[in-house]
Scaffold this motif. Structure first.
Motif, short mmCIF file in Angstrom:
data_model
loop_
_atom_site.label_atom_id
_atom_site.label_comp_id
_atom_site.label_asym_id
_atom_site.label_seq_id
_atom_site.Cartn_x
_atom_site.Cartn_y
_atom_site.Cartn_z
N LEU A 243 0.83 -1.19 0.00
CA LEU A 243 0.00 0.00 0.00
C LEU A 243 0.87 1.25 0.00
N GLY A 244 0.38 2.26 -0.71
CA GLY A 244 1.05 3.55 -0.68
C GLY A 244 0.65 4.32 0.56
N GLU A 245 1.17 5.51 0.68
CA GLU A 245 0.85 6.35 1.83
C GLU A 245 -0.58 6.84 1.74
N TRP A 246 -1.28 6.88 2.87
CA TRP A 246 -2.63 7.43 2.91
C TRP A 246 -2.55 8.91 3.20
N ASN A 247 -3.30 9.69 2.41
CA ASN A 247 -3.36 11.13 2.62
C ASN A 247 -4.81 11.58 2.59
N ALA A 248 -5.20 12.42 3.52
CA ALA A 248 -6.52 13.04 3.50
C ALA A 248 -6.43 14.26 2.60
N ASP A 249 -6.62 14.05 1.29
CA ASP A 249 -6.51 15.15 0.35
C ASP A 249 -7.65 15.18 -0.68
N SER B 88 -17.23 14.36 17.94
CA SER B 88 -16.89 14.11 16.54
C SER B 88 -15.54 13.42 16.53
N ASP B 89 -15.53 12.16 16.09
CA ASP B 89 -14.32 11.35 16.18
C ASP B 89 -13.68 11.08 14.82
N ILE B 90 -13.97 11.93 13.84
CA ILE B 90 -13.27 11.84 12.57
C ILE B 90 -11.95 12.58 12.75
N VAL B 91 -10.86 11.83 12.76
CA VAL B 91 -9.55 12.40 13.11
C VAL B 91 -9.03 13.32 12.01
N GLU B 92 -9.27 12.93 10.76
CA GLU B 92 -8.73 13.66 9.62
C GLU B 92 -9.67 13.43 8.44
N TYR B 93 -9.87 14.46 7.62
CA TYR B 93 -10.73 14.29 6.45
C TYR B 93 -10.42 15.34 5.40
N ALA B 94 -10.88 15.06 4.18
CA ALA B 94 -10.76 16.00 3.07
C ALA B 94 -11.73 15.56 2.00
N GLY B 95 -11.99 16.45 1.06
CA GLY B 95 -12.90 16.11 -0.02
C GLY B 95 -12.58 16.88 -1.28
N SER B 96 -13.22 16.47 -2.37
CA SER B 96 -13.10 17.17 -3.64
C SER B 96 -14.37 16.95 -4.43
N GLU B 97 -14.61 17.86 -5.35
CA GLU B 97 -15.79 17.77 -6.23
C GLU B 97 -15.34 18.13 -7.63
N GLU B 98 -15.52 17.19 -8.57
CA GLU B 98 -15.02 17.41 -9.92
C GLU B 98 -15.80 16.53 -10.89
N ASN B 99 -16.16 17.09 -12.04
CA ASN B 99 -16.81 16.35 -13.12
C ASN B 99 -18.05 15.59 -12.65
N GLY B 100 -18.81 16.18 -11.72
CA GLY B 100 -20.04 15.57 -11.25
C GLY B 100 -19.85 14.50 -10.19
N TYR B 101 -18.63 14.34 -9.68
CA TYR B 101 -18.33 13.37 -8.63
C TYR B 101 -17.88 14.08 -7.36
N THR B 102 -18.26 13.53 -6.23
CA THR B 102 -17.77 14.00 -4.94
C THR B 102 -16.96 12.88 -4.30
N VAL B 103 -15.80 13.23 -3.76
CA VAL B 103 -14.96 12.28 -3.03
C VAL B 103 -14.79 12.80 -1.60
N ILE B 104 -15.04 11.93 -0.63
CA ILE B 104 -14.80 12.25 0.77
C ILE B 104 -13.85 11.18 1.31
N GLU B 105 -12.74 11.62 1.89
CA GLU B 105 -11.80 10.71 2.55
C GLU B 105 -11.79 11.03 4.04
N PHE B 106 -11.71 9.97 4.87
CA PHE B 106 -11.64 10.22 6.31
C PHE B 106 -10.90 9.09 7.02
N ARG B 107 -10.46 9.43 8.24
CA ARG B 107 -9.77 8.47 9.10
C ARG B 107 -10.39 8.57 10.49
N ARG B 108 -10.64 7.41 11.10
CA ARG B 108 -11.13 7.36 12.47
C ARG B 108 -10.53 6.15 13.17
N LYS B 109 -10.48 6.20 14.50
CA LYS B 109 -9.98 5.07 15.26
C LYS B 109 -10.95 3.90 15.15
#
Length: 198
Positions: free
Chosen positions: A34-40, A131-152
């Protein structure tokens, strides 16, 4: 073209395709580390170990875990909210939920809990939790939404489910076309199961 859009399954001719829903997750790494996980808000190559197509490909769930954390991405064919709810007892009741959307270039992620069979699902803080979401990020492009998050895996919050490596987790999901998680899901909803790595 970003990795977010590329990750939505592009075939050799450049046409976007979505396999039909399957209860069998796809393992992405096939022995590749696995590569590195990034909340981006970008689903990178080898960032997640598994993915699962739902609602005819309108929603793709990606995940990985270690002994401490669950890392997840939701990629939905919407410019509104997308959500996952873990381990409901009946319909939506008792589901540990995560809602996310992108509005005016700002990502909003809510750690929520469904108190009734069909909601409501207030944020954990309104119920006396955290709220126990430790880290998160999102993007919206070409009609798609991406949400990334990390929690214990175990947040210690009574409104969050406790996960264990190797566990099978039942979940529900939903999507809407509005950036307001009190708006009813009007694009897709359903349920599935995923398995954490042991």
């Amino acid at each position: 073209m970003s990795l977010v859009f590329l990750s939505a399954c592009i075939n050799g001719s450049g046409t976007q395709t979505h396999p039909s829903s399957t209860s069998q997750p796809t393992t992405l790494t096939s022995g590749i580390p696995l590569g590195e996980w990034n909340a981006d808000g970008i689903i990178g190559e080898n960032e997640y170990a598994h993915k699962l197509y739902l609602a005819g490909g309108k929603l793709v769930i990606y995940w990985r875990n270690d002994d401490t954390y669950l890392y997840m991405a939701l990629m939905g064919q919407t410019t509104g909210w997308i959500a996952i709810g873990f381990e409901p007892s009946s319909a939506m009741k008792d589901a540990d939920m995560v809602f996310g959307w992108v509005q005016d270039d700002q990502t909003v992620v809510i750690d929520a809990y469904s108190t009734g069979t069909y909601g409501p699902h207030p944020p954990d803080e309104k119920l006396g939790g955290n709220s126990d979401i430790v880290e998160y990020a999102g993007s919206e492009e070409n009609g798609y939404t991406v949400i990334e998050f990390r929690r214990k895996l175990n947040t210690g919050d009574q409104y969050d489910k406790v996960f264990m490596p190797g566990q099978k987790i039942k979940f529900i999901f939903a999507m809407a076309d509005a950036d307001d998680f009190t708006t009813k899901h009007n694009i897709a909803r359903g349920s599935g199961e995923l398995t954490l790595d042991g």
